[in-house]
Motif scaffolding. Structure first.
Motif, PDB file in Angstrom:
ATOM      1  N   ALA A 334      36.093 -36.533 -53.970  1.00 31.02           N
ATOM      2  CA  ALA A 334      34.867 -36.901 -54.692  1.00 31.02           C
ATOM      3  C   ALA A 334      34.142 -35.691 -55.234  1.00 31.02           C
ATOM      4  CB  ALA A 334      33.932 -37.675 -53.766  1.00 31.02           C
ATOM      5  N   GLY A 335      34.565 -34.471 -54.864  1.00 29.65           N
ATOM      6  CA  GLY A 335      33.896 -33.265 -55.335  1.00 29.65           C
ATOM      7  C   GLY A 335      32.514 -33.097 -54.738  1.00 29.65           C
ATOM      8  N   ILE A 336      32.365 -33.455 -53.466  1.00 26.04           N
ATOM      9  CA  ILE A 336      31.055 -33.415 -52.794  1.00 26.04           C
ATOM     10  C   ILE A 336      31.161 -32.490 -51.587  1.00 26.04           C
ATOM     11  CG2 ILE A 336      29.330 -34.793 -51.559  1.00 26.04           C
ATOM     12  CD1 ILE A 336      30.191 -37.172 -53.261  1.00 26.04           C
ATOM     13  N   LYS A 337      30.100 -31.722 -51.338  1.00 26.75           N
ATOM     14  CA  LYS A 337      30.053 -30.812 -50.209  1.00 26.75           C
ATOM     15  C   LYS A 337      29.308 -31.465 -49.032  1.00 26.75           C
ATOM     16  CE  LYS A 337      30.059 -26.632 -53.065  1.00 26.75           C
ATOM     17  NZ  LYS A 337      29.345 -25.374 -53.396  1.00 26.75           N
ATOM     18  N   LEU A 338      29.712 -31.113 -47.824  1.00 26.82           N
ATOM     19  CA  LEU A 338      29.049 -31.580 -46.604  1.00 26.82           C
ATOM     20  C   LEU A 338      28.417 -30.381 -45.915  1.00 26.82           C
ATOM     21  CD1 LEU A 338      28.443 -33.863 -44.579  1.00 26.82           C
ATOM     22  CD2 LEU A 338      30.601 -33.292 -43.435  1.00 26.82           C
ATOM     23  N   HIS A 339      27.106 -30.409 -45.755  1.00 29.41           N
ATOM     24  CA  HIS A 339      26.373 -29.306 -45.120  1.00 29.41           C
ATOM     25  C   HIS A 339      26.027 -29.720 -43.686  1.00 29.41           C
ATOM     26  CE1 HIS A 339      23.598 -26.020 -44.494  1.00 29.41           C
ATOM     27  NE2 HIS A 339      22.632 -26.882 -44.173  1.00 29.41           N
ATOM     28  N   LEU A 340      26.457 -28.934 -42.694  1.00 26.46           N
ATOM     29  CA  LEU A 340      26.224 -29.226 -41.280  1.00 26.46           C
ATOM     30  C   LEU A 340      25.164 -28.278 -40.729  1.00 26.46           C
ATOM     31  CD1 LEU A 340      29.945 -29.526 -40.079  1.00 26.46           C
ATOM     32  CD2 LEU A 340      28.453 -31.335 -40.936  1.00 26.46           C
ATOM     33  N   HIS A 341      24.234 -28.827 -39.955  1.00 27.42           N
ATOM     34  CA  HIS A 341      23.218 -27.957 -39.332  1.00 27.42           C
ATOM     35  C   HIS A 341      22.625 -28.704 -38.129  1.00 27.42           C
ATOM     36  CE1 HIS A 341      20.157 -24.895 -38.898  1.00 27.42           C
ATOM     37  NE2 HIS A 341      19.216 -25.847 -38.881  1.00 27.42           N
TER      38      HIS A 341
END
Length: 467
Positions: A334-341
């Motif tokens: 999908a060309g989407i980034k996942l940001h984890l925090h």
């Protein structure tokens, strides 16, 4: 017969019976005491008269006068005339012969009980008989005292008692009627309220403020009615949810089954090329996978509703890495980034279910987001709770969509859901996971700006660990 009728008649009968028995016992005791008093008085007077006659005879003998029957009759007559005014009659007997009053014929013994009706009193009298002191023990004095007045008073008292009964009975009946009607008024209210609730108005309550047993009964009745109302409301909502679920399930199954049937018939009856066969086969395969996923989702929901969880310590680093690894291919496509925090190390819950929860939300966020956007997976502490948040900048939802988004089979965007093969069970499964953890779930969404879904869990240091 109504309950208050039974109470009225029972109390009236018991009260009148108790009153009558009590009065009769009092009257009987009073009569006995009066008779004892009159008997003692008669005994004292008889002894006094006997002593007076004895002293009189001693005085006559002292003067040298011979005691004859005529003299005895004269002495007895003098005393008899004196005491007759007091209702006392005397007889004097000498060796079984009556000396006074004189009578024709054969005399009768005073001990035999034979009486002359013309001279002796009736049963309403006290009769005593005793010999004079020696040397006149051959003489016997018979004493009779009239107590007809005592009998008359007793009869008057009996008549008065009967009259009181006739007066007290109706008055008591009226007072008991008013009292029992007032006391049983709460029962009438309870009966009317129960009838209203039985007819379907579950909001009806008993308006009773007394602090006695009826007040407690009304309070408990209202609690029961409230519980019944909540239960009926819940059952109605459950029935509506089940019906909606059945309708949606039927709708979900009808379209793929119809298409699969059409393509299967196309494959078996038509003379088609290899490319068309592959196209039809791929469609049948995709619809089969969709139905399989739907069945697994329904099975997961069913298990989650009937199985209690064993909560354990869950390391957030490991949880986030597992979720990221699972969703990386879809994110890349999908060309989407996942940001984890995350700012907290652990939470309290079931690791597998929490992973499924995050995976479902991330997949929904992927479908709602545009290529090049970012989805945030966050974990932090807020007011003593551990918060897991999925935040995206996608299409968002309206207030109506946000209200119903956790319902089974609900799809806010039919076109997008069908495109990605969704059945509308993902968010419903997430809600079930939250309920299984006894956690709070919140959703904030703005159309065109994105959606944020937060799960409020217990921190690991708020609970004992199960290793």
């Amino acid at each position: 017969m109504r309950f208050w009728h039974k109470i009225l008649l029972a109390v009236l009968a018991l009260f009148i019976a108790a009153l009558d028995v009590s009065v009769i016992m009092v009257m009987k005791k009073s009569w006995q005491l009066n008779m004892d008093s009159e008997t003692q008085r008669a005994a004292s007077e008889q002894l006094l008269i006997a002593n007076n006659i004895y002293e009189n005879l001693n005085s006559i003998q002292t003067r040298g006068t011979r005691i004859t029957p005529i003299l005895l009759a004269s002495v007895a007559q003098s005393y008899s005339e004196y005491y007759r005014k007091q209702g006392i009659h005397l007889q004097l007997w000498d060796n079984g012969q009556r000396v006074y009053p004189s009578r024709a014929g054969t005399p009768a013994s005073p001990d035999s009980g034979t009486r002359d009706p013309a001279e002796l009193l009736d049963e309403q009298s006290i009769q005593l008989s005793s010999p004079l002191p020696a040397p006149y023990q051959h003489l016997q004095l018979v004493y009779q005292r009239d107590i007809s007045g005592l009998f008359a008073k007793q009869q008057e008292l009996s008549r008065f008692f009967v009259m009181i009964n006739w007066i007290v009975g109706p008055v008591l009946l009226l007072l008991l009627y008013l009292l029992i009607r007032q006391l049983t008024k709460p029962l009438k209210l309870l009966s009317e309220t129960s009838k209203t609730i039985a007819e379907g108005d579950y909001s009806k309550r008993v308006q009773l403020r007394s602090k006695d047993e009826f007040g407690e009964l009304a309070l408990n009745f209202n609690r029961m009615a409230e519980a019944v109302e909540h239960r009926v409301t819940a059952l109605s909502e459950m029935a509506e949810d089940k019906q909606r679920m059945v309708d949606n399930l039927a709708h979900e199954l009808r379209t793929p089954l119809t298409s699969m049937q059409g393509f299967a018939e196309f494959l078996t009856t038509a003379n088609i090329g290899e490319e068309e066969q592959q196209t039809a086969g791929r469609y049948i395969l995709s619809e089969t996978l969709r139905l399989k996923n739907l069945a697994f989702k329904l099975l997961d929901l069913s298990v989650l509703r009937h199985q209690a969880l064993t909560l354990r310590k869950v390391e957030l680093t490991e949880l986030f890495q597992a979720v990221e690894q699972s969703e990386q291919p879809k994110l890349a496509d999908a060309g989407i980034k996942l940001h984890l925090h995350h700012t907290i190390p652990q939470v309290w819950g079931d690791a597998d279910l929490l992973a499924s929860y995050l995976v479902n939300l991330i997949e929904n966020a992927i479908h709602a987001s545009k290529p090049g956007s970012t989805i945030q997976l966050l974990a932090y502490e807020q007011n003593g709770d551990a918060v897991l948040e999925i935040r995206d900048t996608g299409a968002g939802m309206t207030a109506e969509q946000a209200k119903r988004v956790f319902e089974p089979f609900y799809r806010g965007d039919e076109a997008r859901s069908s495109e990605h093969g969704g059945a509308g069970l993902g968010l419903s499964f997430c809600r079930q996971i939250a309920e299984a953890h006894k956690a709070r779930l919140s959703l904030d969404s703005v159309p065109g700006e994105g959606t944020s879904i937060r799960l409020f869990l217990q921190l690991h240091n708020n609970c004992p660990l199960i290793l």
